[in-house]
Design an enzyme around this catalytic site. Structure first.
Site, short mmCIF file in Angstrom:
data_model
loop_
_atom_site.label_atom_id
_atom_site.label_comp_id
_atom_site.label_asym_id
_atom_site.label_seq_id
_atom_site.Cartn_x
_atom_site.Cartn_y
_atom_site.Cartn_z
N HIS A 30 9.66 17.04 4.15
CA HIS A 30 9.13 18.36 4.51
C HIS A 30 9.52 18.64 5.96
CE1 HIS A 30 6.67 21.75 5.39
NE2 HIS A 30 5.75 21.08 6.08
N HIS A 33 9.96 22.16 9.02
CA HIS A 33 9.71 23.56 9.34
C HIS A 33 10.98 24.14 9.96
CE1 HIS A 33 5.19 23.49 8.97
NE2 HIS A 33 5.50 22.23 8.91
N ASP A 57 27.20 23.64 -4.90
CA ASP A 57 27.37 22.17 -4.87
C ASP A 57 26.03 21.44 -4.84
OD1 ASP A 57 30.25 22.07 -2.56
OD2 ASP A 57 30.10 22.56 -4.70
N HIS A 82 5.21 28.77 4.71
CA HIS A 82 5.05 27.41 5.26
C HIS A 82 6.40 26.83 5.65
CE1 HIS A 82 3.02 23.22 4.70
NE2 HIS A 82 3.67 23.33 5.83
N TYR A 137 32.55 14.48 -6.56
CA TYR A 137 32.78 14.53 -5.11
C TYR A 137 32.53 13.17 -4.43
CZ TYR A 137 31.79 15.44 -0.19
OH TYR A 137 31.77 15.39 1.17
O1 LIG Z 1 3.08 21.50 7.92
C1 LIG Z 1 2.32 20.74 8.48
C2 LIG Z 1 1.03 21.20 9.00
O2 LIG Z 1 0.88 22.56 8.64
C3 LIG Z 1 2.75 19.30 8.65
O3 LIG Z 1 3.87 19.10 7.84
C4 LIG Z 1 3.24 18.98 10.04
O4 LIG Z 1 2.32 19.36 10.98
C5 LIG Z 1 3.47 17.46 10.12
O5 LIG Z 1 2.24 16.83 9.88
P1 LIG Z 1 2.15 15.22 9.90
O6 LIG Z 1 2.51 14.77 11.31
O7 LIG Z 1 3.16 14.68 8.91
O8 LIG Z 1 0.73 14.92 9.51
#
Ligand SMILES: O=C(CO)[C@@H](O)[C@@H](O)COP(=O)(O)O
Length: 244
Positions: free
Chosen positions: A122, A124, A147, A187, A241
């Protein structure tokens, strides 16, 4: 406490895999700031620890474990020993001075409901998060998208962190898509892969194509790619590939 003592209820082979996975996950976190995908402590990487039936695992993978970063710890302070080990309910299975990532429930739900998934990431990252803020899927207008994503990068529902609602959104959205990335509305991106390295790669590629398509749209309307070409590009990249 030694690793052997820490996970003494698991056979040596599982303890060795836990130790290996902690090293892998710790090392891969450095790829997030290195590729410009995170600021401060935002973002996280996890990897599944598969436990075969002969070592006490379950055939459906439900007894597997996951290794994830500790919440809010600076990337340059991460180490294998600080990586937190949880079951697929997101519950820590060892004593640790560190709480697991705040996204642990989302990662755990994804592993529990997508047995083929071995890694979750995950971030941002800016451009992918900008598309998520608008709730708009990134259209498949680049061969690089065909791809890696086999089509558009889909948008998942708005979900509040802390329970399995983000995980449910990831699974529901990706179950109907070839994409290893989903833009959770308002998000940011979550990615999956056969292992954590594949999920990190998907996160890097997701940000790159989100940026390129955004830039293209400032110049005009990007040209669509015919589905038959998307399918053939995806098949080549996934199966031919590189050094396959
Ligand atoms: O998206 C969020 C919080 O909204 C989390 O992924 C980000 O703050 C990282 O949190 P962690 O350090 O993994 O607990």
């Amino acid at each position: 406490m030694s690793a052997a003592e820490e996970f003494s209820n698991y056979p040596p082979e599982v303890r060795e895999e836990i130790a290996r996975t902690r090293q892998v996950v710790s090392d891969l976190h450095a790829e997030l700031p290195r590729n410009g995908l995170v600021v401060w402590t935002a973002g996280n990487v996890s990897q599944r620890v598969r436990i075969p039936a002969e070592l006490g695992g379950a055939a459906d993978g439900s007894a597997d474990l996951l290794v994830i970063k500790p919440s809010g710890v600076s990337y340059d302070e991460l180490s294998p020993e600080k990586m937190v080990v949880c079951d697929l309910d997101g519950t820590m299975i060892h004593e640790s001075p560190h709480k697991p990532s705040s996204d642990t429930a989302a990662h755990a739900y994804t592993y529990k409901h997508l047995p083929h998934v071995g890694g979750v990431v995950h971030t941002h990252s800016t451009y992918a998060t900008a598309w998520a803020a608008r709730g708009e899927a990134v259209p498949c207008v680049l061969t690089m998208m065909a791809d890696e994503f086999g089509g558009p990068i889909p948008v998942g529902p708005f979900a509040i962190i802390g329970d399995d609602s983000i995980g449910r959104g990831i699974v529901e959205t990706l179950s109907g898509s070839r994409s290893p990335a989903v833009l959770m509305a308002n998000h940011g991106p979550f990615t999956i892969g056969k292992d954590a390295r594949a999920a990190v790669k998907a996160a890097v590629m997701c940000e790159e194509v989100a940026r390129a398509v955004h830039v293209s749209r400032q110049l005009g309307d990007p040209l669509p790619i015919e589905q038959k070409h998307i399918d053939s590009l995806y098949d080549r990249y996934q199966n031919v590939y590189g050094q396959k």
